[in-house]
Design an enzyme around this catalytic site. Structure first.
Site, PDB file in Angstrom:
ATOM      1  CE  LYS A 549      -3.970  -2.022   2.278  1.00  0.00           C
ATOM      2  NZ  LYS A 549      -4.477  -2.458   3.574  1.00  0.00           N
ATOM      3  CB  VAL A 550       1.045   4.236  -1.902  1.00  0.00           C
ATOM      4  CG1 VAL A 550       1.822   5.549  -1.846  1.00  0.00           C
ATOM      5  CG2 VAL A 550       1.726   3.283  -2.864  1.00  0.00           C
ATOM      6  CG  ASP A 661       3.179  -1.654 -14.591  1.00  0.00           C
ATOM      7  OD1 ASP A 661       2.351  -1.821 -15.516  1.00  0.00           O
ATOM      8  OD2 ASP A 661       2.892  -1.764 -13.394  1.00  0.00           O
TER       9      ASP A 661
END
Ligand SMILES: *[C@@H]1O[C@H](CO)[C@@H](O)[C@H](O)[C@H]1NC(C)=O
Ligand SMILES: *[C@@H]1O[C@H](CO)[C@@H](O)[C@H](O)[C@H]1NC(C)=O
Ligand SMILES: *[C@@H]1O[C@H](CO)[C@@H](O)[C@H](O)[C@H]1NC(C)=O
Ligand SMILES: *[C@@H]1O[C@H](CO)[C@@H](O)[C@H](O)[C@H]1NC(C)=O
Ligand SMILES: *[C@@H]1O[C@H](CO)[C@@H](O)[C@H](O)[C@H]1NC(C)=O
Ligand SMILES: *[C@@H]1O[C@H](CO)[C@@H](O)[C@H](O)[C@H]1NC(C)=O
Ligand SMILES: *[C@@H]1O[C@H](CO)[C@@H](O)[C@H](O)[C@H]1NC(C)=O
Ligand SMILES: *[C@@H]1O[C@H](CO)[C@@H](O)[C@H](O)[C@H]1NC(C)=O
Ligand SMILES: *[C@@H]1O[C@H](CO)[C@@H](O)[C@H](O)[C@H]1NC(C)=O
Length: 896
Positions: A549-550, A661
């Protein structure tokens, strides 16, 4: 109150301790040279110079008497013109010879300063115009070739005819240091000779200028955008050593290595303001305390308080150098102005040789605080421009940077410039040949006194009271630091990243950290991270991915907003990727890449701390959003920025980096909507031109079909994904949307089909209707289409994409200007694009459930100026936009 009364005696003791410590520090130099040989050539016994330093004579029975050829003895003599203003030691006598002679110095191993002193004059029987000679060290390094002190003195423009040269040479174990003086071969008409007045050999700390095992410093190569090593097989010649804003410092005022520091004023091309804190006590927590004398850091040159002026100019020094060599440029910094306490207050850009060396210099961030000296090393190649040119100018220029609390100023406290020996171990340049030279570095005499021209100071003095207050503060800081962090405990923190392993004592990891560059990366404790994220509060989550998670959070007592990425220990991104990302990100510096601020590795957590991008992801501004639609020009600028960032990854480094990405959620926007490419967790360095073959990774919808088939990863895979981004930006549609009819699922495929059928205009974002100049639209669609071609080889490079997008932007701007003229109220739109059939798409859009009330709003809005966010943005007016231009432009933002 009780607390204070307990604290006071402790403070007092500390103060006394510090004061006594300071007086000791002032009397003994910080560094004691193991080898310290000042040799006065042409004299017997010991002599004392003006600084009370004892010089040893080189005449028998001196153990330093030179080795000569058997039948060609040298002579010793005094200069003919007895100038009483010249220091008698070492200039009062010389050794001269028509054949070669060698001095041999038995010294310890390690790097040494070698200083040569010359008095350009005639000596009895020796005419100064015939002194031409070469000096070699250890039969390996050519320090001087066909050198003429007389020519140099004639052209220097200085009144004094004394010259000195300083070199740095490494001596290996069991080696001696020998210096050979070889006269230039005589011709039929002239017999040339060699001479020298004084030689000095002084040890230096191994970490001072060379890179070594225990010294993690890596100069930044301004040309290659890469970190370099200064190996001990390189010899250095000091060309400039300047104390910005201060007086010159005599060798005795140095930290124990007898280096002379000069004033910078002869080289300062622009105006400047000098802050000075003559009694400031400095905190050597970022660099060793013998790096430079305190007085270098206690004064500086800044731009001054006129922001308008600062934004329009550079603070520039022009330093004469020999072309055709690499130069090591060391810039010394220390924030000494009391009002500047936080990162972001005085950010600036450093240009060296007109190239961006640091896009975001910030002394407080580098040093971790005020009054804390720090330096940065850069290497730059000064190329030969013309055959007849024998001096070039190396420009060091500073320009104010931008941040929310910036004061739009820049600062520099000191600079050292060294020439690096070339592949032939040569350091010698040609003799000057024209009188039109820029003045060479003023010759430093050993023993010259320090207080010369002291002018135009705007000194910010400190009263005794303030001084004591500062000391008290220093005590608190010292105590607090000692208690708070162990990382400053053992070794001097040349590199902050060096200390990360102290917590887990892993030896193998330590070597890994050694490749991390200095000053770019900061270690956070887990406590700090927990405080910042309210113990990983779900409410602060701003992003979730396969890695973890950020979170959004404040660090530094709530002064700095950052993005904190907490890696899931079970995720596929293991420790390996973690270190890779740190290593890679801390080496990458580009205005269009998200910068890594630091990391935390306490208790096996893998946490990365990044700059917070207040405007979120590009996708948030395109669809599924209640944010205002981005104007077309701004979309183009964002795409150009992202292309610049990717192009830098592909071409700006020694080994290309493939992002793997690229997608609209990995293109982030800062407070000015400048695009920054993020998330290199999946990135892979390309090795030598060969394609990298690995497991297929990436995101569906963006995945290069060529790569998926052949598992051969190249830069062109990023180009494919970027093509998808371009369509997403144009159409405001997801890259993959299985809710649509099957043939429309994949945006890239659908767009290509539409282009073939000539219906591309029908699927563009409704907010853009009537706002696209037809020729711009065509160029843009062309680029996007070429990016998503099936075969990698058919796709353009990121550099082409960047250039063509800039061209598209230019076409749009020209068309807008033309339209503005005939149609000043801006009501009219580009009809050609309007004429595309719109009816079908509205239907698609409805079932797509993407848009709510946006269409009508933007239809009524005035185009182009409908930048409702009030964002300032770099203007890209130049014909072709190169990344450098964008750099500069970003810095100039908010002139208004
Ligand atoms: C300078 O730093 C060295 C190494 O950290 C230390 O031993 C020495 O006491 C310091 N000297 C002064 C004068 O601060
Ligand atoms: C000269 O100085 C050196 C080193 O400073 C010392 O070892 C030597 O004894 C001195 N010689 C004389 C003659 O004073
Ligand atoms: C010079 O560098 C080499 C290779 O890094 C090293 O082995 C050697 O010990 C160094 N020499 C000195 C005197 O530091
Ligand atoms: C430098 O100037 C002096 C005095 O004018 C002259 O005697 C000397 O020959 C010149 N040196 C050279 C190498 O030309
Ligand atoms: C000088 O040093 C080099 C390399 O160490 C050696 O080969 C040479 O013999 C030395 N010359 C003298 C005169 O000692
Ligand atoms: C600041 O600099 C600008 C641009 O050079 C100049 O026009 C202005 O007069 C200066 N302001 C002050 C207060 O000196
Ligand atoms: C500052 O210097 C850089 C590098 O030479 C140059 O590109 C830039 O235009 C200069 N800026 C100003 C305002 O002079
Ligand atoms: C580099 O910058 C300097 C100082 O601003 C300027 O005088 C010089 O013309 C520039 N050189 C080039 C090649 O742009
Ligand atoms: C030495 O330098 C002088 C003056 O620059 C030049 O005229 C001469 O040709 C040079 N000699 C050699 C052997 O390079």
């Amino acid at each position: 109150m009780a607390n204070i009364s307990i604290l006071e005696p402790i403070m007092l003791v500390f103060l006394l301790f510090l004061l006594s410590y300071i007086s000791i520090a002032n009397s003994t130099p910080r560094y004691t040279a193991v080898d310290n040989i000042p040799l006065n050539c042409g004299s017997v016994g010991n002599l004392t110079d003006g600084d009370k330093r004892i010089w040893i004579g080189d005449m028998e029975p001196s153990k330093f008497a030179p080795i000569e050829e058997r039948n060609q003895k040298s002579v010793t003599s005094e200069p003919q013109s007895q100038d009483s203003s010249i220091e008698p030691v070492p200039y009062g006598t010389a050794r001269l010879s028509y054949s070669q002679f060698t001095y041999v110095f038995p010294v310890t191993s390690g790097p040494k300063f070698v200083r040569l002193y010359f008095y350009a004059d005639s000596y009895s029987g020796f005419d100064e115009s015939l002194a031409f000679f070469t000096v070699k060290a250890n039969n390996k390094f050519t320090l001087l070739r066909n050198f003429s002190a007389s020519i140099l003195a004639n052209y220097s423009g200085e009144l004094t005819r004394t010259l000195s040269k300083e070199f740095c040479i490494n001596v290996e174990k069991d080696q001696k240091l020998n210096l050979t003086f070889i006269p230039t071969p005589s011709t039929a008409s002239s017999r040339f000779f060699a001479f020298v007045n004084g030689i000095e050999i002084v040890s230096m700390p191994t970490y001072l200028y060379y890179s070594s095992e225990e010294n993690q410093r890596r100069p930044f190569d301004v040309d290659q955008h890469d970190q370099l090593l200064i190996e001990n097989s390189t010899a250095l010649e000091m060309i400039h050593r300047l104390n910005m804003g201060g007086s010159s410092i005599s060798p005795n005022g140095d930290t124990g290595m007898f280096r002379a520091w000069s004033q910078d004023s002869p080289y300062l091309l622009s105006g400047g303001v000098i802050p000075r804190q003559p009694n400031l006590e400095l905190k050597y927590t970022a660099i060793p305390n013998d790096t430079a004398p305190d007085d270098v850091y206690r004064s500086a040159i800044t731009m001054g308080p006129n922001i308008t002026w600062n934004l329009l100019s550079n603070l520039t020094w022009g330093l004469p150098v020999d072309p055709g060599f690499n130069y090591l440029v060391r810039l010394h910094f220390c924030e000494i102005e009391p009002s500047i306490t936080m990162p972001g207050q005085r950010p600036f850009i450093i240009y060296i040789d007109n190239k961006t060396a640091a896009p975001m210099a910030d002394v407080i961030m580098w040093s971790d605080g005020r009054d804390t000296p720090v330096f940065q090393d850069y290497v730059v190649m000064i190329r030969e421009m013309r055959v007849d040119q024998d001096k070039s100018t190396l420009f060091i220029a500073l320009h104010p940077g931008k941040s929310t609390n910036a004061i739009y100023d820049a600062i520099l406290n000191g600079a050292e410039v060294f020439k690096l020996s070339d592949s032939n171990n040569n350091l010698a340049g040609p003799n000057p040949s024209s009188a039109l030279l820029p003045s060479p570095p003023p010759a430093q005499q050993p023993g010259s006194t320090s207080n010369s021209r002291k002018t135009r100071f705007i000194a910010i003095g400190t009263s005794v009271g303030l001084f004591l207050a500062l000391l008290t503060l220093l005590c608190c800081v010292v105590v607090w630091k000692l208690r708070k962090s162990k990382r400053y405990g053992s070794y001097y923190p040349v590199s902050k990243c060096w200390f990360w392993s102290d917590q887990n004592k892993g030896k193998s990891k330590r070597t890994k950290a050694s490749s991390l560059p200095e000053g770019l990366c900061r270690q956070f404790s887990l406590e700090e991270i927990k405080t910042a994220t309210r113990n990983f509060d779900e409410e602060l989550v701003i992003g979730v991915g396969g890695f973890g998670k950020v979170y959004r959070g404040f660090v530094d007592d709530g002064t700095m907003l950052v993005a904190i990425k907490r890696l899931n220990p079970e995720s596929k991104q293991g420790p390996k990727e973690f270190w890779k990302e740190i290593e890679m990100l801390s080496q990458l510096r580009h205005v269009h890449l998200v910068s890594l601020i630091g990391y935390s590795n306490d208790e096996r957590e893998m946490i990365l701390v990044y700059d917070y991008m207040s405007n979120g992801t590009l996708r948030e501004h395109l669809y599924d959003t209640d944010k205002d639609s981005l104007p077309w020009i701004q979309r183009l600028e964002i795409c150009i920025g992202a292309a610049c960032g990717l192009n830098y990854l592909h071409t700006g480094l020694k080994h290309p980096i493939i992002h793997r990405d690229v997608k609209t959620t990995n293109i982030l926007l800062d407070e000015n909507c400048v695009a920054k490419v993020s998330d290199f967790g999946l990135s892979k360095e390309g090795q030598d031109d060969k394609a990298v073959s690995t497991m297929v990774k990436g995101t569906f919808g963006y995945l290069d079909p060529d790569y998926a088939r052949r598992r051969q990863l190249t830069e062109k895979s990023d180009v494919y994904s970027f093509g998808v981004v371009l369509f997403e930006v144009l159409c405001a549609r997801k890259a993959l949307n299985p809710r649509l009819e099957e043939e429309q699922w994949n945006l890239a495929n659908w767009a290509r089909k539409c282009i073939q059928n000539g219906t591309m205009g029908e699927i563009i974002d409704l907010n853009l209707l009537g706002k696209l100049a037809p020729n711009c639209f065509k160029v843009y669609v062309d680029i996007a289409e070429s990016c998503v071609r099936d075969q990698g080889s058919q796709r353009p490079t990121m550099n082409d994409v960047m250039d063509k997008l800039s061209f598209a932007l230019q076409l749009q701007k020209e068309a807008d200007v033309a339209k503005e003229k005939v149609n000043p109220d801006g009501k009219e739109t580009y009809t050609e694009v309007l004429s595309f059939h719109v009816s079908d798409i509205t239907e698609t859009r409805r079932c797509n459930n993407i848009f709510s009330g946006h269409v009508s709003e933007s239809n009524s809005g005035t185009w182009l100026t409908s930048n409702n966010t009030g964002m300032t943005y770099p203007s890209l007016d130049s014909d072709t936009v190169k990344c450098e231009d964008v750099f500069t432009d970003t810095s100039n933002v908010s002139k208004a």
